[in-house]
Scaffold this motif. Structure first.
Motif, mmCIF file in Angstrom:
data_model
loop_
_atom_site.group_PDB
_atom_site.id
_atom_site.type_symbol
_atom_site.label_atom_id
_atom_site.label_comp_id
_atom_site.label_asym_id
_atom_site.label_seq_id
_atom_site.Cartn_x
_atom_site.Cartn_y
_atom_site.Cartn_z
ATOM 1 N N GLU A 38 -7.968 99.879 -22.588
ATOM 2 C CA GLU A 38 -8.530 99.776 -24.200
ATOM 3 C C GLU A 38 -9.346 98.755 -24.137
ATOM 4 O O GLU A 38 -10.685 98.569 -24.670
ATOM 5 C CB GLU A 38 -7.296 99.497 -24.911
ATOM 6 C CG GLU A 38 -6.613 100.811 -25.230
ATOM 7 C CD GLU A 38 -5.323 100.368 -26.116
ATOM 8 O OE1 GLU A 38 -4.732 101.233 -26.664
ATOM 9 O OE2 GLU A 38 -4.828 99.072 -26.161
ATOM 10 N N VAL A 39 -9.350 97.661 -23.083
ATOM 11 C CA VAL A 39 -10.241 96.373 -23.031
ATOM 12 C C VAL A 39 -11.464 96.989 -22.297
ATOM 13 O O VAL A 39 -12.715 96.745 -23.036
ATOM 14 C CB VAL A 39 -9.687 95.237 -22.215
ATOM 15 C CG1 VAL A 39 -10.660 94.240 -21.988
ATOM 16 C CG2 VAL A 39 -8.541 94.544 -23.239
ATOM 17 N N LEU A 40 -11.508 97.687 -21.393
ATOM 18 C CA LEU A 40 -12.635 98.173 -20.585
ATOM 19 C C LEU A 40 -13.392 99.162 -21.439
ATOM 20 O O LEU A 40 -14.530 98.981 -21.506
ATOM 21 C CB LEU A 40 -12.025 98.897 -19.476
ATOM 22 C CG LEU A 40 -13.085 99.448 -18.544
ATOM 23 C CD1 LEU A 40 -13.956 98.366 -17.857
ATOM 24 C CD2 LEU A 40 -12.640 100.692 -17.292
ATOM 25 N N GLN A 41 -12.663 99.928 -22.427
ATOM 26 C CA GLN A 41 -13.093 100.749 -23.271
ATOM 27 C C GLN A 41 -14.321 99.975 -24.099
ATOM 28 O O GLN A 41 -15.465 100.528 -24.509
ATOM 29 C CB GLN A 41 -12.432 101.567 -24.125
ATOM 30 C CG GLN A 41 -12.931 102.686 -25.176
ATOM 31 C CD GLN A 41 -11.594 103.324 -25.784
ATOM 32 O OE1 GLN A 41 -10.595 102.981 -25.473
ATOM 33 N NE2 GLN A 41 -12.279 104.189 -26.790
ATOM 34 N N GLU A 42 -13.757 98.710 -24.793
ATOM 35 C CA GLU A 42 -14.698 97.963 -25.620
ATOM 36 C C GLU A 42 -15.846 97.414 -25.029
ATOM 37 O O GLU A 42 -16.680 97.200 -25.442
ATOM 38 C CB GLU A 42 -13.660 96.863 -26.156
ATOM 39 C CG GLU A 42 -12.521 97.245 -26.868
ATOM 40 C CD GLU A 42 -13.253 97.508 -28.603
ATOM 41 O OE1 GLU A 42 -14.016 96.832 -29.035
ATOM 42 O OE2 GLU A 42 -12.635 98.542 -29.267
ATOM 43 N N VAL A 43 -15.704 96.945 -23.671
ATOM 44 C CA VAL A 43 -16.785 96.302 -23.154
ATOM 45 C C VAL A 43 -17.779 97.337 -22.446
ATOM 46 O O VAL A 43 -18.929 96.849 -22.754
ATOM 47 C CB VAL A 43 -16.160 95.422 -21.880
ATOM 48 C CG1 VAL A 43 -17.293 94.654 -20.994
ATOM 49 C CG2 VAL A 43 -15.007 94.396 -22.169
ATOM 50 N N VAL A 44 -17.190 98.408 -22.104
ATOM 51 C CA VAL A 44 -18.320 99.215 -21.312
ATOM 52 C C VAL A 44 -18.734 100.257 -22.495
ATOM 53 O O VAL A 44 -19.798 100.857 -22.159
ATOM 54 C CB VAL A 44 -17.564 99.949 -20.225
ATOM 55 C CG1 VAL A 44 -18.507 100.667 -19.594
ATOM 56 C CG2 VAL A 44 -17.302 98.869 -19.008
ATOM 57 N N ASP A 45 -17.843 100.720 -23.423
ATOM 58 C CA ASP A 45 -18.376 101.627 -24.275
ATOM 59 C C ASP A 45 -18.177 103.075 -24.036
ATOM 60 O O ASP A 45 -19.131 103.705 -23.496
ATOM 61 C CB ASP A 45 -19.612 101.178 -25.080
ATOM 62 C CG ASP A 45 -20.151 102.203 -26.174
ATOM 63 O OD1 ASP A 45 -19.273 102.717 -26.781
ATOM 64 O OD2 ASP A 45 -21.200 102.606 -26.312
ATOM 65 N N PHE A 46 -16.999 103.507 -24.097
ATOM 66 C CA PHE A 46 -16.705 104.894 -23.871
ATOM 67 C C PHE A 46 -15.511 105.465 -24.735
ATOM 68 O O PHE A 46 -14.819 104.644 -25.099
ATOM 69 C CB PHE A 46 -16.430 105.253 -22.322
ATOM 70 C CG PHE A 46 -15.312 104.618 -21.700
ATOM 71 C CD1 PHE A 46 -14.166 105.119 -21.918
ATOM 72 C CD2 PHE A 46 -15.729 103.335 -21.001
ATOM 73 C CE1 PHE A 46 -12.926 104.279 -21.244
ATOM 74 C CE2 PHE A 46 -14.470 102.716 -20.492
ATOM 75 C CZ PHE A 46 -13.273 102.964 -20.586
#
Length: 251
Positions: free
Chosen positions: A203-211
């Motif tokens: 979920e954190v990665l999703q926020e940072v990278v945008d997918f």
């Protein structure tokens, strides 16, 4: 066979991809996270890396064998940043192999024009967790700021003992080679495979990278693991702990 061999399988046209690593480690957090990502978004296997520093074995599926390797998958979401996802079933068996493999992985990233790297993993707490925090470590202040903005915690002297294996070396060697790199570490007991921690990291990665990715199947796995934990607690305590189903009939 050479110490490190790259096997190219496809040549996708990726637009400034982000490298995301999830190899086996504490709680299998990083590996679970990238496996879920690859299950939910169309991907293409683009390269394998073989090494004499991997365990001397093959995997077997439906009677077919495959030499131990690490794999790179290209992920191109309809909306969001292109990703180059690194996963596999093994890490190196020795320090030399960790360094050599990480350098090889960074060679692959360099060939695809990667500038930013995210290593995913777990940090053990030694106890069961209710609320899952994600800890961070990064090579630049800019990356620290980006991650703090989405709730990643940077704690003094944590994780204790530093970050070992490929996840740590992607930061250490990556910085020397000009990559911006960070490690996202989900808190986990360290005793069991931890889908909830994997989801927190993803979920954190999703926020940072945008997918965009759906978490239903990962949440189902988390529910299964919670049932395993409940049964372990029952055995430790010597008395059954009522389940949600049981509690509906009390009173």
């Amino acid at each position: 066979m050479d110490e490190y061999e790259r096997e190219a399988l496809a040549s996708p046209d990726l637009d400034e991809p982000v490298l995301v690593e999830g190899l086996p480690g504490v709680g299998h957090v990083g590996k679970l996270a990238v496996e879920h990502l690859l299950e939910e978004i169309d991907s293409e296997l683009v390269e394998r890396v073989h090494s004499t520093h991997f365990p001397p074995q093959v995997s077997v599926e439906d009677g077919r064998t495959e030499l131990a390797s690490a794999e790179f998958h290209a992920v191109q979401p309809e909306d969001g940043r292109d990703l180059l996802v690194l996963t596999g079933d093994h890490q190196a068996q020795d320090s030399e192999g960790h360094y050599g493999l990480t350098d090889t992985f960074l060679d692959v990233a360099d060939d695809y024009g990667v500038e930013r790297v995210f290593a995913l993993g777990g940090v053990p707490t030694g106890e069961l967790i209710e609320e899952y925090s994600v800890l961070g470590a990064a090579t630049t202040d800019e990356v620290v700021d980006d991650l703090e903005a989405v709730g990643v915690e940077f704690r003094e002297d944590e994780p204790a003992g530093g970050i070992v294996g490929v996840s740590g070396l992607l930061l250490g060697l990556g910085e020397r080679r000009g990559f911006e790199a960070a490690c996202l570490m989900g808190e986990t007991s360290g005793y069991l495979v931890d889908p909830k921690s994997a989801q927190a990291v993803l979920e954190v990665l999703q926020e940072v990278v945008d997918f965009d990715v759906d978490y239903a199947s990962l949440e189902e796995r988390a529910d299964e693991m919670e049932e395993v934990v409940r049964k372990i607690q029952e055995m430790d305590q010597g008395t059954p702990t009522p389940s949600d189903e049981d509690l509906r009939y009390i009173g």
